[in-house]
Structures are given as structure tokens and as C-alpha cells.
Design an enzyme around this catalytic site. Structure first.
Site, PDB file in Angstrom:
ATOM      1  N   ALA A 131       0.821  -1.231  -0.120  1.00 25.16           N
ATOM      2  CA  ALA A 131       0.076   0.008   0.055  1.00 25.16           C
ATOM      3  C   ALA A 131       0.838   1.261  -0.125  1.00 25.16           C
ATOM      4  CB  ALA A 131      -0.870  -0.076   1.243  1.00 25.16           C
ATOM      5  N   TYR A 147      -5.115   9.654   1.559  1.00 26.84           N
ATOM      6  CA  TYR A 147      -4.697   8.272   2.031  1.00 26.84           C
ATOM      7  C   TYR A 147      -6.230   7.599   2.122  1.00 26.84           C
ATOM      8  CZ  TYR A 147      -3.562   4.581   4.752  1.00 26.84           C
ATOM      9  OH  TYR A 147      -3.441   3.086   5.336  1.00 26.84           O
ATOM     10  N   THR A 152       1.326   3.961   2.137  1.00 25.56           N
ATOM     11  CA  THR A 152       0.943   4.376   3.789  1.00 25.56           C
ATOM     12  C   THR A 152       1.526   5.631   4.271  1.00 25.56           C
ATOM     13  OG1 THR A 152       2.880   3.091   4.278  1.00 25.56           O
ATOM     14  CG2 THR A 152       0.964   1.905   4.115  1.00 25.56           C
TER      15      THR A 152
HETATM   16  N1  LIG Z   1       0.454   1.474   9.123  1.00 26.33           N
HETATM   17  C1  LIG Z   1      -0.515   1.822   9.530  1.00 26.33           C
HETATM   18  O1  LIG Z   1      -0.622   2.362  10.578  1.00 26.33           O
HETATM   19  C2  LIG Z   1      -2.122   1.100   8.916  1.00 26.33           C
HETATM   20  C3  LIG Z   1      -3.157   1.698   9.555  1.00 26.33           C
HETATM   21  C4  LIG Z   1      -4.147   1.100   8.991  1.00 26.33           C
HETATM   22  C5  LIG Z   1      -4.223   0.321   7.764  1.00 26.33           C
HETATM   23  N2  LIG Z   1      -3.042  -0.102   7.326  1.00 26.33           N
HETATM   24  C6  LIG Z   1      -2.970  -0.818   6.108  1.00 26.33           C
HETATM   25  O2  LIG Z   1      -2.629  -1.900   6.544  1.00 26.33           O
HETATM   26  C7  LIG Z   1      -1.813  -2.600   5.400  1.00 26.33           C
HETATM   27  C8  LIG Z   1      -0.203  -2.881   5.733  1.00 26.33           C
HETATM   28  O3  LIG Z   1       0.354  -1.560   6.255  1.00 26.33           O
HETATM   29  P1  LIG Z   1       1.903  -1.543   6.592  1.00 26.33           P
HETATM   30  O4  LIG Z   1       1.895  -0.685   7.904  1.00 26.33           O
HETATM   31  O5  LIG Z   1       2.564  -2.956   6.714  1.00 26.33           O
HETATM   32  O6  LIG Z   1       2.429  -0.924   5.326  1.00 26.33           O
HETATM   33  P2  LIG Z   1       3.830  -0.658   5.087  1.00 26.33           P
HETATM   34  O7  LIG Z   1       4.857  -1.159   6.235  1.00 26.33           O
HETATM   35  O8  LIG Z   1       4.101   0.774   4.600  1.00 26.33           O
HETATM   36  O9  LIG Z   1       4.387  -1.592   3.773  1.00 26.33           O
HETATM   37  C9  LIG Z   1       3.680  -1.158   2.775  1.00 26.33           C
HETATM   38  C10 LIG Z   1       4.409  -2.095   1.529  1.00 26.33           C
HETATM   39  O10 LIG Z   1       3.907  -1.780   0.419  1.00 26.33           O
HETATM   40  C11 LIG Z   1       5.027  -1.730  -0.554  1.00 26.33           C
HETATM   41  N3  LIG Z   1       4.869  -0.952  -1.839  1.00 26.33           N
HETATM   42  C12 LIG Z   1       5.011   0.708  -1.780  1.00 26.33           C
HETATM   43  N4  LIG Z   1       4.561   0.834  -2.867  1.00 26.33           N
HETATM   44  C13 LIG Z   1       4.698  -0.090  -3.676  1.00 26.33           C
HETATM   45  C14 LIG Z   1       4.740  -0.113  -5.099  1.00 26.33           C
HETATM   46  N5  LIG Z   1       4.821   0.952  -5.860  1.00 26.33           N
HETATM   47  N6  LIG Z   1       4.634  -1.514  -5.889  1.00 26.33           N
HETATM   48  C15 LIG Z   1       4.687  -2.564  -4.895  1.00 26.33           C
HETATM   49  N7  LIG Z   1       4.843  -2.588  -3.548  1.00 26.33           N
HETATM   50  C16 LIG Z   1       4.649  -1.060  -3.064  1.00 26.33           C
HETATM   51  C17 LIG Z   1       5.998  -0.997   0.276  1.00 26.33           C
HETATM   52  O11 LIG Z   1       7.350  -1.058  -0.434  1.00 26.33           O
HETATM   53  P3  LIG Z   1       8.599  -0.405   0.195  1.00 26.33           P
HETATM   54  O12 LIG Z   1       9.328  -1.339   1.217  1.00 26.33           O
HETATM   55  O13 LIG Z   1       9.375  -0.366  -1.017  1.00 26.33           O
HETATM   56  O14 LIG Z   1       8.105   0.956   0.688  1.00 26.33           O
HETATM   57  C18 LIG Z   1       5.889  -1.847   1.558  1.00 26.33           C
HETATM   58  O15 LIG Z   1       6.640  -3.243   1.297  1.00 26.33           O
HETATM   59  C19 LIG Z   1      -2.034  -1.506   4.343  1.00 26.33           C
HETATM   60  O16 LIG Z   1      -3.031  -1.840   3.342  1.00 26.33           O
HETATM   61  C20 LIG Z   1      -2.199  -0.188   5.200  1.00 26.33           C
HETATM   62  O17 LIG Z   1      -2.941   0.834   4.043  1.00 26.33           O
HETATM   63  C21 LIG Z   1      -1.911   0.353   7.877  1.00 26.33           C
END
Ligand SMILES: NC(=O)c1ccc[n+]([C@@H]2O[C@H](COP(=O)([O-])OP(=O)(O)OC[C@H]3O[C@@H](n4cnc5c(N)ncnc54)[C@H](OP(=O)(O)O)[C@@H]3O)[C@@H](O)[C@H]2O)c1
Length: 303
Positions: free
Chosen positions: A59, A124, A61
């Protein structure tokens, strides 16, 4: 069973890669092997892998940066999951996707249920909402799990930030008017593995009867101030803290590009009642996360 996972380097994706290994043959991908900025290319990836289950933990994020990068956030958070869901339907695969508490405006005052009307306050949240709508509207068997305030100690998160500040600053000012469910990425990943395991030998049939939208986040809720105080209390290196005072602040005291909902806690009863599964309370999970993932202060200097 072939499981295809996107976002393997992310907080959640890394944990999913670990939790799902025993359930099937996991192919885990991330940027630059796949680029969600080119959503059309994802169809071919799915056809090549012929998965039974597809899990999207990738995502855009960065909530503040998204305000200036709406197009990028839209491709990654809306267009890419739309293509994944559509291709899963073509292949008869089950699609698991994650969304956010930031689809809500934060004015309800009690935890949000799945049927509450979403009204995102920022780019977002809007792109994630459109991504969940595209996923659920694609037909086939899709799950969207809205989660909240995800953290791990492997990547920069609120927890690593607070630890870094606590080891370098005499006083912290943390907002008390933002409230949600702190969610340890490992518990979230484990609950999805448990769900798939629960589905038994015919997971496809069992899961297809229960598809849809669910709230899935750490038990209970807290303000960022309460969360920060708990992080300081459970810090395995507490004797090296430099912080002596933690003061309550209001969101308005900090200028941020994106507006955030104030009370966006999620009510996860539907998930609990459907699957007889729940995440531990946020404070217990935090204690466990710090005990399991904390590798000492030197590592924090890299974050
Ligand atoms: N973090 C929060 O507080 C939070 C809260 C509510 C919901 N969520 C949701 O929970 C889910 C997991 O979140 P998370 O915190 O684990 O996210 P995260 O740590 O930011 O990881 C997102 C992943 O997506 C990859 N990504 C970004 N751009 C990309 C692209 N163009 N092509 C392919 N991959 C790409 C990133 O790669 P890079 O390593 O290269 O960046 C990273 O590995 C998401 O759907 C998010 O919206 C998160």
C-alpha cells in the site's frame, strides 16, 4: 495451496510471509519485482503464479505525503487492488486486502462498525476507501480487513519514534485527542493465518461463504498519549531513557499536511463473532512486541 503475497517488506507483509509458510507454498513479492504504479502488469503476475489465495499487504501508507501525491496513492491503493480483485475472480482465487480506520471522519464518538458510513478526511483515506469499494465490487470471493495504527519495530512506526524520542529528549508532547486501536503487525498476520487454518481442508469453499468487509485491529483502544506512556513503561531499555516529562498536546498544535480523524477506533465484533477469533488487547500485544522485537538502542539509531 498456492499463496501469493504482495508487500513482503512492509510491516504486515513481513509478518504474513512468516506466519503463512506452514499453510502452503508462499510466493512473496514486493517492489521492484512488482510495481503497483503499473496496475495492469499485476494481471500477468497472477496468471503466471496461478494462486489459490492472494494477499495484498502492499500500500501507499505515507498519510501526509499522499496529500501531494494523490495520483501515486490512487494507483497503489485503488487501481492496483481493483486489478487484483478482478483477476482473482477470473482465476477463482480468494483475495485478502487491507484497509484503514482513516476511511472514517472520526466524529462518531464510539468505535466504528462495518455498516457505519465512511467519510475520509484525507487523500490516503479516500484512496483506501476507493480501493476497498473496487475490491468488494469486483465479484468473486474477497475479504477487506480494515485495521488501524499498525506497528512493528522492524520499520519506522509510532513505537520506534517514541522509543527514539524517549532516548534522546528530556520532554515529550504527545496528542491526546487522536484515538484508535494500536495493532501489532505480528498479531494481525497471525490472525489471518489462524483464519485460513480454521477454513480447513477446503478453504476455498469455507471462505467464500464468509467473504466481505471486516474490522480487524488490536483489542481495546487508546489515545496516542496513552499509547506513548505505555511504550515508555514497557521499554526494555527504560533505564536509558532521557525523557522525564510526557505532556498532553492537541492535534492542532502540530502542523501536518493531512487532517486525521480524532476518534477512529474500530469495533471488531463482526470478525470475532464470525470466526471466533480476536486480537489480544493492545497493551498486552505492545508488551509482547517490545519483549520480542526490541534489539536494543543501537538498532534504533538507524530508524
Ligand atoms: N501502518 C498503519 O498504521 C496502518 C493503519 C491502518 C491500515 N493500514 C493498512 O495495512 C496494510 C499494511 O500496512 P503496513 O503498515 O504494513 O504498510 P507498510 O509497512 O508501509 O508496507 C507497505 C508495503 O507496500 C510496498 N509498496 C509501496 N509502494 C509500492 C509499489 N509501487 N509497488 C509495490 N509495492 C509497493 C512497500 O514497499 P517499500 O518497502 O518499497 O516501501 C511496502 O513493502 C496497508 O493496506 C495499509 O493501508 C496500515
Amino acid at each position: 495451496m498456492n499463496i501469493l503475497l504482495f508487500g513482503k517488506h512492509g510491516q504486515l507483509g513481513w509478518e504474513l510471509d512468516r506466519s503463512l509458510q506452514c499453510l502452503g507454498r508462499v510466493s512473496a513479492l514486493d517492489y521492484p519485482e512488482v510495481d503497483f504504479m503499473r496496475p495492469a502488469s499485476l494481471k500477468q503476475v497472477l496468471y503466471e503464479n496461478q494462486p489459490h489465495i492472494v494477499i495484498n499487504a502492499a500500500a501507499y501508507t505515507d498519510v501526509d505525503k499522499a496529500e501531494a501525491e494523490a495520483n501515486r496513492a490512487g494507483l497503489i491503493n485503488t487501481e492496483a487492488p481493483a486489478i487484483l480483485a478482478e483477476t482473482c475472480r477470473e482465476l477463482g482465487a480468494i483475495f485478502f486486502h487491507f484497509s484503514t480506520d482513516y476511511v472514517f471522519d472520526g466524529t462518531k464518538g464510539t468505535p466504528y462498525r462495518e455498516e457505519d458510513a465512511p467519510r475520509p478526511r484525507n487523500v490516503y483515506g479516500r484512496t483506501k476507501l476507493e480501493g476497498e469499494q473496487a475490491t468488494l465490487g469486483a465479484g468473486g470471493t474477497n475479504f477487506v480487513f480494515r485495521t488501524a495504527w499498525v506497528y512493528s519495530l522492524r520499520r519506522d512506526s509510532f513505537v520506534t519514534k517514541v522509543l527514539r524520542w524517549a532516548h534522546s529528549q528530556p520532554e515529550l508532547r504527545i496528542v491526546e485527542d487522536q484515538i484508535s486501536n494500536p495493532t501489532w503487525a505480528r498479531e494481525l498476520a497471525e490472525s489471518l493465518a489462524q483464519l485460513i487454518a480454521k477454513a480447513g481442508p477446503d478453504p476455498i469453499g469455507w471462505l467464500s461463504q464468509r467473504s466481505g468487509l471486516y474490522h480487524l485491529a488490536g483489542g481495546g483502544y487508546a489515545s496516542r498519549l496513552e499509547w506513548a506512556r505505555e511504550i515508555l513503561r514497557d521499554d526494555p531499555d527504560a533505564d536509558r531513557q532521557t525523557t522525564r516529562v510526557v505532556r498532553a498536546a492537541r492535534s492542532g498544535e502540530f502542523a501536518t499536511a493531512a487532517e486525521r480523524p480524532m476518534f477512529s477506533a474500530l469495533d471488531c465484533r463482526k470478525f470475532q463473532e464470525t470466526f471466533d477469533l480476536r486480537l489480544p488487547n493492545w497493551d498486552v500485544a505492545l508488551r509482547l512486541a517490545l519483549a520480542c522485537e526490541y534489539n536494543g538502542a543501537p538498532q534504533l539509531q538507524h530508524l
